[in-house]
Design a protein around this motif. Structure first.
Motif, PDB file in Angstrom:
ATOM      1  N   GLU B 204     -34.202  20.410  74.588  1.00 40.57           N
ATOM      2  CA  GLU B 204     -33.505  20.175  73.042  1.00 40.57           C
ATOM      3  C   GLU B 204     -32.895  21.453  72.880  1.00 40.57           C
ATOM      4  OE1 GLU B 204     -36.001  17.878  70.535  1.00 40.57           O
ATOM      5  OE2 GLU B 204     -35.493  19.197  69.180  1.00 40.57           O
ATOM      6  N   LEU B 205     -33.614  22.620  72.921  1.00 42.82           N
ATOM      7  CA  LEU B 205     -33.300  24.047  72.665  1.00 42.82           C
ATOM      8  C   LEU B 205     -31.974  24.324  73.692  1.00 42.82           C
ATOM      9  CD1 LEU B 205     -36.580  25.292  72.309  1.00 42.82           C
ATOM     10  CD2 LEU B 205     -35.038  25.169  70.393  1.00 42.82           C
ATOM     11  N   GLN B 206     -32.162  24.045  74.764  1.00 38.47           N
ATOM     12  CA  GLN B 206     -30.974  24.346  75.776  1.00 38.47           C
ATOM     13  C   GLN B 206     -29.763  23.612  75.278  1.00 38.47           C
ATOM     14  OE1 GLN B 206     -31.145  21.716  79.009  1.00 38.47           O
ATOM     15  NE2 GLN B 206     -29.512  22.673  80.225  1.00 38.47           N
ATOM     16  N   ARG B 207     -29.793  22.322  74.799  1.00 45.94           N
ATOM     17  CA  ARG B 207     -28.667  21.526  74.350  1.00 45.94           C
ATOM     18  C   ARG B 207     -28.175  22.302  72.901  1.00 45.94           C
ATOM     19  NH1 ARG B 207     -31.316  16.888  75.812  1.00 45.94           N
ATOM     20  NH2 ARG B 207     -31.949  16.770  73.594  1.00 45.94           N
ATOM     21  N   ASP B 208     -29.177  22.288  72.330  1.00 47.93           N
ATOM     22  CA  ASP B 208     -28.716  22.832  70.884  1.00 47.93           C
ATOM     23  C   ASP B 208     -28.163  24.235  70.811  1.00 47.93           C
ATOM     24  OD1 ASP B 208     -29.352  20.217  70.154  1.00 47.93           O
ATOM     25  OD2 ASP B 208     -30.980  20.652  69.012  1.00 47.93           O
ATOM     26  N   LEU B 209     -28.847  25.114  71.430  1.00 45.74           N
ATOM     27  CA  LEU B 209     -28.746  26.549  71.138  1.00 45.74           C
ATOM     28  C   LEU B 209     -27.823  26.859  72.397  1.00 45.74           C
ATOM     29  CD1 LEU B 209     -32.199  27.524  69.673  1.00 45.74           C
ATOM     30  CD2 LEU B 209     -30.108  26.853  68.422  1.00 45.74           C
ATOM     31  N   GLN B 210     -27.376  26.434  73.419  1.00 45.45           N
ATOM     32  CA  GLN B 210     -26.786  26.630  74.599  1.00 45.45           C
ATOM     33  C   GLN B 210     -27.708  27.769  75.436  1.00 45.45           C
ATOM     34  OE1 GLN B 210     -24.112  26.319  72.073  1.00 45.45           O
ATOM     35  NE2 GLN B 210     -24.273  23.955  72.742  1.00 45.45           N
ATOM     36  N   ILE B 211     -28.810  27.733  75.400  1.00 39.01           N
ATOM     37  CA  ILE B 211     -29.680  28.565  75.923  1.00 39.01           C
ATOM     38  C   ILE B 211     -29.684  28.173  77.681  1.00 39.01           C
ATOM     39  CG2 ILE B 211     -31.974  29.795  76.354  1.00 39.01           C
ATOM     40  CD1 ILE B 211     -32.238  29.038  73.409  1.00 39.01           C
ATOM     41  N   THR B 212     -29.646  29.166  78.591  1.00 35.19           N
ATOM     42  CA  THR B 212     -29.956  29.007  79.823  1.00 35.19           C
ATOM     43  C   THR B 212     -31.412  29.164  80.191  1.00 35.19           C
ATOM     44  OG1 THR B 212     -27.634  29.785  80.149  1.00 35.19           O
ATOM     45  CG2 THR B 212     -29.070  29.804  82.267  1.00 35.19           C
ATOM     46  N   PHE B 213     -32.020  28.406  80.849  1.00 32.98           N
ATOM     47  CA  PHE B 213     -33.453  28.628  81.259  1.00 32.98           C
ATOM     48  C   PHE B 213     -33.768  28.766  82.787  1.00 32.98           C
ATOM     49  CE2 PHE B 213     -33.996  26.538  77.173  1.00 32.98           C
ATOM     50  CZ  PHE B 213     -35.332  27.187  76.712  1.00 32.98           C
ATOM     51  N   LEU B 214     -34.419  29.835  83.018  1.00 33.05           N
ATOM     52  CA  LEU B 214     -34.837  29.897  84.494  1.00 33.05           C
ATOM     53  C   LEU B 214     -36.418  29.369  84.314  1.00 33.05           C
ATOM     54  CD1 LEU B 214     -34.700  30.719  87.330  1.00 33.05           C
ATOM     55  CD2 LEU B 214     -35.719  32.987  86.615  1.00 33.05           C
ATOM     56  N   PHE B 215     -36.497  28.046  84.799  1.00 33.73           N
ATOM     57  CA  PHE B 215     -37.862  27.429  84.670  1.00 33.73           C
ATOM     58  C   PHE B 215     -38.646  27.519  85.904  1.00 33.73           C
ATOM     59  CE2 PHE B 215     -40.516  23.624  84.431  1.00 33.73           C
ATOM     60  CZ  PHE B 215     -40.848  23.649  83.315  1.00 33.73           C
ATOM     61  N   ILE B 216     -39.743  28.454  86.120  1.00 31.33           N
ATOM     62  CA  ILE B 216     -40.483  28.808  87.097  1.00 31.33           C
ATOM     63  C   ILE B 216     -41.757  27.804  87.304  1.00 31.33           C
ATOM     64  CG2 ILE B 216     -41.843  30.398  88.367  1.00 31.33           C
ATOM     65  CD1 ILE B 216     -40.202  32.590  86.814  1.00 31.33           C
ATOM     66  N   SER B 217     -41.951  27.022  88.231  1.00 32.68           N
ATOM     67  CA  SER B 217     -42.997  25.981  88.155  1.00 32.68           C
ATOM     68  C   SER B 217     -43.477  25.815  89.584  1.00 32.68           C
ATOM     69  CB  SER B 217     -42.446  24.856  87.401  1.00 32.68           C
ATOM     70  OG  SER B 217     -43.536  23.631  87.353  1.00 32.68           O
ATOM     71  N   HIS B 218     -44.917  25.497  89.530  1.00 29.16           N
ATOM     72  CA  HIS B 218     -45.202  24.692  90.957  1.00 29.16           C
ATOM     73  C   HIS B 218     -45.209  23.287  90.918  1.00 29.16           C
ATOM     74  CE1 HIS B 218     -48.836  24.410  88.331  1.00 29.16           C
ATOM     75  NE2 HIS B 218     -49.124  23.750  89.501  1.00 29.16           N
ATOM     76  N   ASP B 219     -45.037  22.788  89.847  1.00 29.15           N
ATOM     77  CA  ASP B 219     -44.959  21.237  89.734  1.00 29.15           C
ATOM     78  C   ASP B 219     -43.688  20.520  89.797  1.00 29.15           C
ATOM     79  OD1 ASP B 219     -45.375  18.626  88.898  1.00 29.15           O
ATOM     80  OD2 ASP B 219     -46.721  19.324  87.264  1.00 29.15           O
ATOM     81  N   LEU B 220     -43.502  19.944  90.867  1.00 27.39           N
ATOM     82  CA  LEU B 220     -42.128  19.580  91.321  1.00 27.39           C
ATOM     83  C   LEU B 220     -41.748  18.296  90.508  1.00 27.39           C
ATOM     84  CD1 LEU B 220     -42.630  19.822  95.152  1.00 27.39           C
ATOM     85  CD2 LEU B 220     -40.578  20.646  94.150  1.00 27.39           C
ATOM     86  N   SER B 221     -42.741  17.426  90.014  1.00 29.24           N
ATOM     87  CA  SER B 221     -42.332  16.238  89.461  1.00 29.24           C
ATOM     88  C   SER B 221     -41.623  16.900  88.048  1.00 29.24           C
ATOM     89  CB  SER B 221     -43.331  15.348  89.283  1.00 29.24           C
ATOM     90  OG  SER B 221     -44.602  15.812  89.583  1.00 29.24           O
TER      91      SER B 221
END
Lengths: 332, 334
Positions: B204-221
């Protein structure tokens, strides 16, 4: 299937500065020999406290209910776990008939003592055997769990092993006394998926080989689906649904179990929206009256859920649920 | 979402000197010649096992660890920063534009501060507001976006559940109005039931505030459900990078394939033992020659042991670093 451990009406409260806090309430289940039971629930659901009670490992401020009983069917006959008091008596269960492995293997090994010495020490504590024999068994176990060069690893310290190796060593140590019941508390949660897959395969092999019962605690339903025969779902200290793994995952009855399954991101449908279980788990200090799940339940019926505790309903002989949607005797 | 990249790295490397080399000090290559573009407004997923360098890459982009080679640029339309040389006032300005959300919401929040003070601290430290009223207004606005109410702001973190704490951490990261957020395993410590809630909030924040995320995760799903683009790292190298759907529909690198087959299936009858990796990720101080994955790869040939594959750009936006990906694609059914 013959029963290995029977838990009935288990209630555990903790004395705290803020009063008596209920962690587990009226939980009953039976685990058969060689059966793998998955215990699922979120943080604060009481799954670890329940498992620790099986070995009487809870802290001293734990208060057990009057009619709470845990009966372990050991080789020597039935043992009432909660009646054991002294360290000598408790030896029957702790590390004897029951072993436990934990989430964080680094925290479970003494950092300044070699892995081998720790394994030998516990073997000698539980069985009358020579040091040489204990070492032989330990190295054999390390080899069995897939640790390469076990004789060398025997003389190493826990910090010298990688996370996956440490967890294998932990399993080797837990199984070296040949327990009848293994309690595995989130044993794969701290591991990478690739290593998790290896450890899961190892545990499946060991169940077949040693024919022990396992209580597998995890919040990961995928891990449960891969390992367990049956599943018990806990929420705020109560066992709300129990049944064979296929039944519970494919045909969940309790709105909470359904919510848990719906909340999982699924790889075969990337377009499906992620649906959380609404709301937050209440603090154990503010346990809701009636059904403990009513504050978050999407299927709440009304007053009955807020005031009356739902009893168990058998969906079929092996699948039970505690929810007012399924009144006893009614259609499930 | 636009096509303009917010972050562009080229051969970005991060090395650490470690104390334990046989001949003096050893160099640990945590991030090794990584080139990637993070498009503005995207949700960019970075996956890999522990030790793959994903966290270090994220930190390097935030200027929290020094880069030791290559270049990295940040362009948000207002500023154009060369991250390798950024210092002084522009670095201070960059801190406002790039923020981090941590993994453990229990460790990240000071137990002695109220939620209001926790969220307000970045504003005060960076001097972004002049009066207390202004600070309060910003705090309240961002708290509302993160679904925290006024009542929550007066309390201390211990009174909150994991999900609520993570929402507080997010509010704190967002209060300075950043354009770029590194979310490092931000849902890993949360229960499944609330994990979805936090993920939905981030989207939601990505959409509303046009924030770019680098999402680091080990969880592929989790990555599959939230990210537009996925990059896979192994021992400091980028081994595959493509839009999410492409990666999940037809992974090209054997490592990515192995990661997929390791995800425990929710189907109790699918207890298959598909292609699973043996062994563990080698130590970054003692990296294998050639392709770094060759010690665990089921398709290793002689060439893999000596020659390191470059990241190929086959033109369809699906980049991969493997000598054999073409022939493997022909022989395996996607």
């Amino acid at each position: 299937m013959t029963a290995l451990i029977e838990v009935s009406n288990l209630t555990i409260r903790f004395r705290t500065d803020e009063g008596l806090v209920t962690a587990v309430e009226d939980v009953s289940f039976t685990l058969g020999k060689g059966e793998v039971m998955g215990l699922v629930g979120e943080s604060g659901s009481g799954k670890s406290v329940t498992a620790k009670a099986l070995m009487s490992l809870n802290a001293r401020n734990a208060v057990y209910g009057e009619d709470s009983r845990i009966t372990l069917h050991a080789d020597t006959g039935p043992v009432e776990v909660l009646k054991l008091k002294t360290a000598r008596e408790l030896k029957i269960v702790r590390g004897g008939a029951i072993s436990m492995i934990f989430q964080e293997p680094m925290a479970s090994f003494a950092p300044a003592i070699t892995i081998g010495r720790q394994m030998v020490e516990q073997l000698q504590l539980h069985g009358d055997m020579s040091k040489a024999r204990a070492k032989e068994i330990s190295v054999e176990m390390l080899d069995r769990v897939g640790i390469s060069d076990p004789a060398r690893r025997f003389d190493q310290y826990a910090f010298e092993l990688s996370g996956g190796m440490r967890q294998r060593a932990m399993i080797a140590m837990a199984l070296s006394t040949r327990p009848k019941l293994l309690i595995a508390d989130e044993p794969t949660t701290a591991l990478d998926v690739t290593i998790q897959a290896q450890v899961i395969d190892l545990m499946k092999d060991l169940v077949n080989e040693f024919h022990m019962g396992i209580v597998f605690i995890t919040h990961d339903l995928g891990v449960i689906a891969q390992t367990a025969d049956k599943v018990s779902v806990m929420y705020l200290g109560r066992l709300i649904e129990e049944g064979p793994v296929r039944e519970v995952i494919r045909n969940p009855k309790h709105p909470y179990t359904r919510g848990l399954i719906a909340a999982l991101p699924k790889l075969d449908d990337l377009d499906a929206p992620l649906t959380p279980v609404a709301g937050d788990i209440p603090s154990p200090l503010e346990r809701p009256a009636g059904c403990v799940f009513h504050t978050r339940c999407p299927k709440i019926l009304g007053e009955v859920c807020r005031t009356a505790l739902p009893g168990d309903t058998q969906v079929n002989p092996t699948h039970r649920v505690a929810c007012h949607l399924y009144p006893p005797g009614g259609p499930a | 979402m636009t096509d303009a990249p917010l972050i562009v790295t080229s051969d970005l490397s991060v090395g650490f000197r470690t104390g334990s080399g046989l001949f003096g000090k050893a160099l640990l290559k945590a991030v090794d010649h990584v080139s990637l573009d993070i498009r503005k407004g995207s949700f960019f997923g970075l996956v890999g096992e522990s030790g793959s360098g994903k966290t270090t890459l994220g930190r390097a982009l935030l200027k929290a660890v020094p880069m030791t080679g290559g270049t990295a640029r940040f362009r948000d339309g207002e500023v154009d920063y060369d991250l390798t040389t950024l210092s002084g006032p522009s670095l201070k300005d960059y801190r406002k534009r790039a923020q981090l959300i941590f993994q453990d919401p229990y460790a990240a929040l000071s137990p002695r501060m109220t939620v209001r003070d926790i969220i307000a601290e970045p504003l005060e430290v960076m001097g972004l507001t002049k009066t207390r009223e202004e600070t309060d207004a910003r705090v309240r606005a961002i708290a509302a976006k993160c679904r925290l109410n006024l009542e929550h702001l007066r309390r201390f973190p211990h009174a909150f559940s994991g999900g609520q704490r993570q929402r507080i951490s997010i509010a704190r990261a967002l209060v300075s109005g950043p354009k770029f957020i590194v979310a490092d395993e931000s849902v890993a410590a949360l229960d499944v039931s609330i994990q979805a809630d936090v993920l939905n909030l981030l989207k939601e924040l990505q959409r509303d505030l046009q924030i770019t995320f680098l999402f680091i995760s080990h969880d592929l799903s989790v990555v599959a459900h939230t990210c537009d683009h996925v990059a896979v790292m192994y021992l400091g190298r980028l081994v595959e990078s493509a839009p999410t759907r492409r990666v999940f529909a037809a992974p090209r690198h054997p490592y990515t394939k192995a990661l997929f087959s390791a995800i425990p299936s929710l189907d109790p009858d699918d207890r298959g033992r598909g292609q699973k990796l043996t062994g563990e990720i080698p130590s970054p101080t003692n990296q294998p020659p050639g392709c770094k994955f060759h010690t665990r790869c089921p398709y290793t040939i002689a060439r893999c042991r000596t020659e390191e594959p470059a990241l190929e750009h086959p033109g369809d936006g699906h980049e991969v670093a493997c000598h054999r990906w073409r022939e493997l694609q022909e022989t395996t059914v996607a």
